[in-house]
Design a protein around this motif. Structure first.
Motif, PDB file in Angstrom:
ATOM      1  N   CYS A   1     118.678 -14.917  33.477  1.00  0.00           N
ATOM      2  CA  CYS A   1     119.340 -13.835  32.750  1.00  0.00           C
ATOM      3  C   CYS A   1     120.856 -13.925  32.904  1.00  0.00           C
ATOM      4  O   CYS A   1     121.594 -13.761  31.936  1.00  0.00           O
ATOM      5  CB  CYS A   1     118.852 -12.489  33.262  1.00  0.00           C
ATOM      6  SG  CYS A   1     117.189 -12.045  32.702  1.00  0.00           S
ATOM      7  N   VAL A   2     121.314 -14.135  34.143  1.00  0.00           N
ATOM      8  CA  VAL A   2     122.750 -14.190  34.404  1.00  0.00           C
ATOM      9  C   VAL A   2     123.384 -15.333  33.626  1.00  0.00           C
ATOM     10  O   VAL A   2     124.400 -15.155  32.946  1.00  0.00           O
ATOM     11  CB  VAL A   2     123.028 -14.357  35.910  1.00  0.00           C
ATOM     12  CG1 VAL A   2     124.524 -14.543  36.156  1.00  0.00           C
ATOM     13  CG2 VAL A   2     122.516 -13.148  36.686  1.00  0.00           C
ATOM     14  N   TYR A   3     122.768 -16.512  33.679  1.00  0.00           N
ATOM     15  CA  TYR A   3     123.321 -17.689  32.997  1.00  0.00           C
ATOM     16  C   TYR A   3     123.360 -17.475  31.489  1.00  0.00           C
ATOM     17  O   TYR A   3     124.387 -17.718  30.845  1.00  0.00           O
ATOM     18  CB  TYR A   3     122.482 -18.921  33.349  1.00  0.00           C
ATOM     19  CG  TYR A   3     122.904 -20.158  32.590  1.00  0.00           C
ATOM     20  CD1 TYR A   3     124.077 -20.846  32.927  1.00  0.00           C
ATOM     21  CD2 TYR A   3     122.131 -20.646  31.535  1.00  0.00           C
ATOM     22  CE1 TYR A   3     124.468 -21.971  32.231  1.00  0.00           C
ATOM     23  CE2 TYR A   3     122.510 -21.766  30.829  1.00  0.00           C
ATOM     24  CZ  TYR A   3     123.692 -22.434  31.180  1.00  0.00           C
ATOM     25  OH  TYR A   3     124.075 -23.551  30.487  1.00  0.00           O
ATOM     26  N   LEU A   4     122.251 -17.038  30.929  1.00  0.00           N
ATOM     27  CA  LEU A   4     122.185 -16.850  29.483  1.00  0.00           C
ATOM     28  C   LEU A   4     123.131 -15.748  29.015  1.00  0.00           C
ATOM     29  O   LEU A   4     123.740 -15.841  27.949  1.00  0.00           O
ATOM     30  CB  LEU A   4     120.751 -16.522  29.063  1.00  0.00           C
ATOM     31  CG  LEU A   4     119.739 -17.655  29.200  1.00  0.00           C
ATOM     32  CD1 LEU A   4     118.325 -17.146  28.908  1.00  0.00           C
ATOM     33  CD2 LEU A   4     120.081 -18.810  28.262  1.00  0.00           C
ATOM     34  N   ASN A   5     123.244 -14.701  29.817  1.00  0.00           N
ATOM     35  CA  ASN A   5     124.108 -13.584  29.447  1.00  0.00           C
ATOM     36  C   ASN A   5     125.583 -13.961  29.526  1.00  0.00           C
ATOM     37  O   ASN A   5     126.355 -13.671  28.612  1.00  0.00           O
ATOM     38  CB  ASN A   5     123.818 -12.378  30.332  1.00  0.00           C
ATOM     39  CG  ASN A   5     124.693 -11.186  30.017  1.00  0.00           C
ATOM     40  OD1 ASN A   5     125.546 -10.791  30.815  1.00  0.00           O
ATOM     41  ND2 ASN A   5     124.497 -10.599  28.851  1.00  0.00           N
ATOM     42  N   THR A   6     125.973 -14.611  30.606  1.00  0.00           N
ATOM     43  CA  THR A   6     127.386 -14.920  30.812  1.00  0.00           C
ATOM     44  C   THR A   6     127.845 -16.143  30.014  1.00  0.00           C
ATOM     45  O   THR A   6     128.999 -16.226  29.602  1.00  0.00           O
ATOM     46  CB  THR A   6     127.676 -15.161  32.300  1.00  0.00           C
ATOM     47  OG1 THR A   6     126.817 -16.214  32.784  1.00  0.00           O
ATOM     48  CG2 THR A   6     127.422 -13.890  33.099  1.00  0.00           C
ATOM     49  N   THR A   7     126.939 -17.087  29.769  1.00  0.00           N
ATOM     50  CA  THR A   7     127.317 -18.320  29.082  1.00  0.00           C
ATOM     51  C   THR A   7     127.170 -18.207  27.569  1.00  0.00           C
ATOM     52  O   THR A   7     128.040 -18.663  26.810  1.00  0.00           O
ATOM     53  CB  THR A   7     126.462 -19.505  29.584  1.00  0.00           C
ATOM     54  OG1 THR A   7     126.571 -19.594  31.011  1.00  0.00           O
ATOM     55  CG2 THR A   7     126.929 -20.819  28.941  1.00  0.00           C
ATOM     56  N   PHE A   8     126.079 -17.585  27.131  1.00  0.00           N
ATOM     57  CA  PHE A   8     125.788 -17.527  25.689  1.00  0.00           C
ATOM     58  C   PHE A   8     125.796 -16.107  25.137  1.00  0.00           C
ATOM     59  O   PHE A   8     125.450 -15.890  23.968  1.00  0.00           O
ATOM     60  CB  PHE A   8     124.426 -18.170  25.412  1.00  0.00           C
ATOM     61  CG  PHE A   8     124.340 -19.604  25.846  1.00  0.00           C
ATOM     62  CD1 PHE A   8     124.963 -20.620  25.124  1.00  0.00           C
ATOM     63  CD2 PHE A   8     123.658 -19.945  27.008  1.00  0.00           C
ATOM     64  CE1 PHE A   8     124.886 -21.933  25.528  1.00  0.00           C
ATOM     65  CE2 PHE A   8     123.579 -21.267  27.418  1.00  0.00           C
ATOM     66  CZ  PHE A   8     124.198 -22.270  26.686  1.00  0.00           C
TER      67      PHE A   8
END
Length: 216
Positions: A1-8
């Motif tokens: 969630c963190v990666y997808l939210n912050t990156t994309f």
């Protein structure tokens, strides 16, 4: 969630866990981490009524949960026992206000056409909609999928039917109830689908099933 939210900038998620809240502590910890990291996300999950409580739902909502989905299947206690669902009408009615007060949307799954199910028991299931007033309803028809005990039972008895392989959870032409004619079940099934569609469109404002059914 963190990666997808912050990156994309991904903001909507579905937790495809068959029983998201089975481990209450894990669920609480996940929600608290989402809150602590100030993730601006919305998500939904699938779970069971008997794993929910007021505190848990409150934390889930703060963490971004906008919809929970639960399988109720039937509004009749005999049918619930027959399919080994592990819940009762008493539990459904007890949990309903807890979910409603949480402010989280509630989607329920119902099913009709179980072996031995009568028209009156189908009435019970569809009338439950107007009683508990979930946000959304998904309705399906019983299908003895390959690999299930009922599939092997029906295969052994030779009652799967020539159209069995066309069958899916929305196929109203296979009648496995044993309590009504194919024509009777087909009429009820099509009316039930229309009733549920209207309910979802009108958002909980539809009259109860019996008043609707006998008008068509």
């Amino acid at each position: 969630c963190v990666y997808l939210n912050t990156t994309f900038n991904q903001k909507y998620f579905i937790f495809w866990d068959d029983l998201f809240t089975v481990n209450r502590q894990r669920t609480m910890e996940l929600c608290e981490k989402i809150i602590q990291k100030s993730l601006n996300i919305k998500w939904l999950c699938v779970t069971r009524l008997n794993t929910l409580d007021t505190e848990l739902l409150k934390v889930m909502k703060v963490a971004g949960c906008y919809e929970i989905q639960t399988g109720i299947e039937s509004g009749n206690d005999r049918v619930l026992y027959y399919i080994k669902k592990g819940i009762s009408l008493e539990l459904i009615r007890r949990q309903t206000p807890i979910i409603k007060q949480s402010g989280v949307d509630w989607r329920i799954f119902l099913m009709i056409g179980f072996p031995s199910e009568t028209k009156e028991e189908i009435d019970d299931t569809l009338n439950l909609i107007s009683e508990i007033k979930p946000t959304y309803v998904d309705l399906s028809i019983f299908c003895p999928y390959p690999g299930t005990p009922l599939y092997y039972e029906f295969k052994e008895k030779g009652i799967l039917g020539k159209d069995f392989m066309k069958s899916d959870m929305w196929y109203p032409y296979n009648n496995f109830t044993g309590t009504m004619t194919n024509q009777e079940f087909e009429r009820i099934a099509f009316a039930a689908f229309r009733y549920v569609d209207l309910y979802n469109v009108r958002s909980r404002g539809l009259t109860n099933w019996e008043r609707y059914f006998y008008k068509i």
